[in-house]
Write an enzyme that holds these catalytic residues in place. Structure first.
Site, PDB file in Angstrom:
ATOM      1  N   LEU A  22     -10.630  27.520   1.132  1.00  0.00           N
ATOM      2  CA  LEU A  22      -9.987  28.800   1.424  1.00  0.00           C
ATOM      3  C   LEU A  22      -8.471  28.654   1.564  1.00  0.00           C
ATOM      4  O   LEU A  22      -7.753  29.646   1.624  1.00  0.00           O
ATOM      5  CB  LEU A  22     -10.579  29.369   2.716  1.00  0.00           C
ATOM      6  CG  LEU A  22     -10.539  30.880   2.939  1.00  0.00           C
ATOM      7  CD1 LEU A  22     -11.299  31.607   1.853  1.00  0.00           C
ATOM      8  CD2 LEU A  22     -11.147  31.205   4.304  1.00  0.00           C
ATOM      9  N   LYS A  72      -8.075  12.607   5.293  1.00  0.00           N
ATOM     10  CA  LYS A  72      -7.229  12.754   6.483  1.00  0.00           C
ATOM     11  C   LYS A  72      -6.810  11.411   7.074  1.00  0.00           C
ATOM     12  O   LYS A  72      -5.708  11.292   7.612  1.00  0.00           O
ATOM     13  CB  LYS A  72      -7.938  13.608   7.533  1.00  0.00           C
ATOM     14  CG  LYS A  72      -8.099  15.067   7.124  1.00  0.00           C
ATOM     15  CD  LYS A  72      -8.704  15.901   8.240  1.00  0.00           C
ATOM     16  CE  LYS A  72      -8.821  17.362   7.842  1.00  0.00           C
ATOM     17  NZ  LYS A  72      -9.344  18.200   8.943  1.00  0.00           N
ATOM     18  N   ASN A  93      -3.672  16.134   8.370  1.00  0.00           N
ATOM     19  CA  ASN A  93      -4.106  17.212   7.479  1.00  0.00           C
ATOM     20  C   ASN A  93      -2.926  17.902   6.801  1.00  0.00           C
ATOM     21  O   ASN A  93      -3.112  18.833   6.020  1.00  0.00           O
ATOM     22  CB  ASN A  93      -4.952  18.242   8.242  1.00  0.00           C
ATOM     23  CG  ASN A  93      -4.118  19.191   9.082  1.00  0.00           C
ATOM     24  OD1 ASN A  93      -3.042  18.826   9.576  1.00  0.00           O
ATOM     25  ND2 ASN A  93      -4.600  20.408   9.247  1.00  0.00           N
ATOM     26  N   ASP A 109      -4.396  20.874  12.961  1.00  0.00           N
ATOM     27  CA  ASP A 109      -5.669  21.333  13.521  1.00  0.00           C
ATOM     28  C   ASP A 109      -5.586  21.451  15.034  1.00  0.00           C
ATOM     29  O   ASP A 109      -6.114  22.388  15.630  1.00  0.00           O
ATOM     30  CB  ASP A 109      -6.802  20.362  13.157  1.00  0.00           C
ATOM     31  CG  ASP A 109      -7.213  20.456  11.701  1.00  0.00           C
ATOM     32  OD1 ASP A 109      -7.066  21.547  11.114  1.00  0.00           O
ATOM     33  OD2 ASP A 109      -7.685  19.448  11.154  1.00  0.00           O
ATOM     34  N   ALA A 133     -19.246  14.913  17.283  1.00  0.00           N
ATOM     35  CA  ALA A 133     -18.403  13.731  17.498  1.00  0.00           C
ATOM     36  C   ALA A 133     -17.649  13.324  16.241  1.00  0.00           C
ATOM     37  O   ALA A 133     -17.248  12.175  16.116  1.00  0.00           O
ATOM     38  CB  ALA A 133     -19.265  12.570  18.001  1.00  0.00           C
ATOM     39  N   PRO A 159     -25.588   6.426  20.215  1.00  0.00           N
ATOM     40  CA  PRO A 159     -24.752   5.595  21.082  1.00  0.00           C
ATOM     41  C   PRO A 159     -23.430   5.196  20.416  1.00  0.00           C
ATOM     42  O   PRO A 159     -22.406   5.061  21.096  1.00  0.00           O
ATOM     43  CB  PRO A 159     -25.632   4.372  21.354  1.00  0.00           C
ATOM     44  CG  PRO A 159     -27.031   4.858  21.165  1.00  0.00           C
ATOM     45  CD  PRO A 159     -26.938   5.864  20.054  1.00  0.00           C
ATOM     46  N   ARG A 161     -21.652   7.004  18.269  1.00  0.00           N
ATOM     47  CA  ARG A 161     -20.751   8.149  18.390  1.00  0.00           C
ATOM     48  C   ARG A 161     -20.274   8.315  19.838  1.00  0.00           C
ATOM     49  O   ARG A 161     -19.125   8.675  20.090  1.00  0.00           O
ATOM     50  CB  ARG A 161     -21.463   9.424  17.935  1.00  0.00           C
ATOM     51  CG  ARG A 161     -21.691   9.511  16.444  1.00  0.00           C
ATOM     52  CD  ARG A 161     -20.383   9.614  15.699  1.00  0.00           C
ATOM     53  NE  ARG A 161     -20.556  10.134  14.351  1.00  0.00           N
ATOM     54  CZ  ARG A 161     -19.562  10.356  13.513  1.00  0.00           C
ATOM     55  NH1 ARG A 161     -18.324  10.118  13.879  1.00  0.00           N
ATOM     56  NH2 ARG A 161     -19.786  10.820  12.301  1.00  0.00           N
ATOM     57  N   TYR A 221     -17.181  28.912   9.619  1.00  0.00           N
ATOM     58  CA  TYR A 221     -16.823  30.286   9.254  1.00  0.00           C
ATOM     59  C   TYR A 221     -17.609  30.817   8.063  1.00  0.00           C
ATOM     60  O   TYR A 221     -17.437  31.973   7.692  1.00  0.00           O
ATOM     61  CB  TYR A 221     -15.316  30.419   8.979  1.00  0.00           C
ATOM     62  CG  TYR A 221     -14.757  29.532   7.884  1.00  0.00           C
ATOM     63  CD1 TYR A 221     -14.793  29.914   6.557  1.00  0.00           C
ATOM     64  CD2 TYR A 221     -14.170  28.318   8.200  1.00  0.00           C
ATOM     65  CE1 TYR A 221     -14.260  29.116   5.568  1.00  0.00           C
ATOM     66  CE2 TYR A 221     -13.620  27.515   7.217  1.00  0.00           C
ATOM     67  CZ  TYR A 221     -13.671  27.914   5.898  1.00  0.00           C
ATOM     68  OH  TYR A 221     -13.145  27.114   4.919  1.00  0.00           O
ATOM     69  N   GLY A 242     -14.440  29.858  12.962  1.00  0.00           N
ATOM     70  CA  GLY A 242     -13.695  28.923  12.143  1.00  0.00           C
ATOM     71  C   GLY A 242     -12.496  29.540  11.447  1.00  0.00           C
ATOM     72  O   GLY A 242     -11.501  28.842  11.212  1.00  0.00           O
ATOM     73  N   GLN A 249      -4.049  26.912  11.768  1.00  0.00           N
ATOM     74  CA  GLN A 249      -3.554  25.622  11.275  1.00  0.00           C
ATOM     75  C   GLN A 249      -2.829  25.789   9.946  1.00  0.00           C
ATOM     76  O   GLN A 249      -1.844  25.094   9.683  1.00  0.00           O
ATOM     77  CB  GLN A 249      -4.692  24.597  11.189  1.00  0.00           C
ATOM     78  CG  GLN A 249      -5.775  24.867  10.164  1.00  0.00           C
ATOM     79  CD  GLN A 249      -5.427  24.383   8.775  1.00  0.00           C
ATOM     80  OE1 GLN A 249      -4.567  23.509   8.603  1.00  0.00           O
ATOM     81  NE2 GLN A 249      -6.059  24.958   7.784  1.00  0.00           N
TER      82      GLN A 249
END
Length: 284
Positions: A22, A72, A93, A109, A133, A159, A161, A221, A242, A249
């Site tokens: 988008l 990123k 980003n 962000d 996470a 665990p 994460r 979104y 979203g 951002q």
């Protein structure tokens, strides 16, 4: 517009997959509203393997890049400078090319999330919960480091994460504890819940929403509303989606790349809403 930006009028979003991003809709709407008729914003399907070659082929007409997954973190070694915000979560980003040829990385962000919350009157909370996470969860924790005065609880599936999130909390100076995903419904007692998981993950939790929850920020979104967001909306409690994050951002990216402040938020949001109504856009 400053002289630096007069000769730089090209920008794009990179990532894989990227076909339904988008970002072009939002940035082009900003250019139109700002009267930047000579500016262009495109999308390119680029993965980690092709990123070095793409960057090497850019000329002096490029003002900046938006980056989505999986780039990123991969872009960081190719940058001349990285903002503290981006360093905090090891995710860039936004890349802006300066007049002297430097590539500067940032993360919009995190301030975008904060701006979206502030727009709805959420500027400080006593505690918060993060569902997930991944990279967006990391940005959420970094944002909460600035507005949460107490504990942040991250609900995770493994665990591994959990350990990653705990290290992130330590790095950011956030009192963060982790809890198993099976107890995620307990998060709804927090004044702010940020859901960062993929589509469908939180659907079973919709039936657990209490009568008087706090604020929910569901970063998805499309499709919208998610079952969780719909259940939240039915209570009348504050809800962000979203598109709120994506618009804020992107607005910060427009400001950095063009030098024009403020970015036209209303025009960008309207363009995003029209695009989603037409079935376009599944990634940032």
């Amino acid at each position: 517009m400053d002289s630096q930006r007069n000769s730089r009028n090209k920008a794009a979003v990179l990532g894989s997959p990227i076909a339904h991003s988008l970002s072009p809709v939002l940035h082009r709407a900003a250019y139109e509203e700002l009267g930047l008729d000579d500016w262009s914003y495109d999308r390119f399907e680029i993965d980690e393997a092709h990123l070095p070659g793409f960057l090497a082929g850019l000329d002096e007409r490029w003002a900046g890049l938006s980056l989505t997954m999986p780039l990123k973190r991969a872009v960081i070694p190719f940058l001349d400078q990285v903002s503290p915000t981006a360093r905090a979560v090891e995710a860039v980003n936004t890349v802006v090319f300066t007049e002297d040829g430097r590539a500067v990385g940032d993360n919009t962000d995190i301030p975008g999330l904060l701006a979206a919350l502030a727009e709805r009157g959420v500027r400080q909370v006593e505690s918060a919960a993060v569902l997930g996470a991944g990279a967006t969860a990391a940005s959420a924790v970094a944002a909460l480091a600035r507005i949460c005065t107490g504990e942040v609880t991250a609900y995770v599936r493994s665990p591994v994460r959990a350990a990653e999130m705990q290290r992130l909390g330590e790095r950011l100076g956030v009192p963060l504890r982790t809890a198993p995903w099976s107890t995620a419904a307990e998060s709804f007692g927090a004044p702010l819940v940020i859901a960062t998981t993929p589509a469908g993950t939180t659907d079973p939790l919709a039936a657990e929403v209490p009568e008087r929850p706090g604020t929910l920020f569901d970063v998805l979104y499309e499709p919208w509303p998610t079952p969780l967001a719909a259940a939240w909306l039915a209570t009348g409690a504050p809800l962000l989606g979203g598109l709120d994050l994506l618009v804020h951002q992107a607005a910060l990216q427009v400001e950095q790349m063009t030098g024009r402040v403020p970015a036209p938020l209303a025009a960008m949001r309207a363009a995003g809403e029209r695009a989603l109504a037409g079935g376009r856009g599944v990634t940032g």
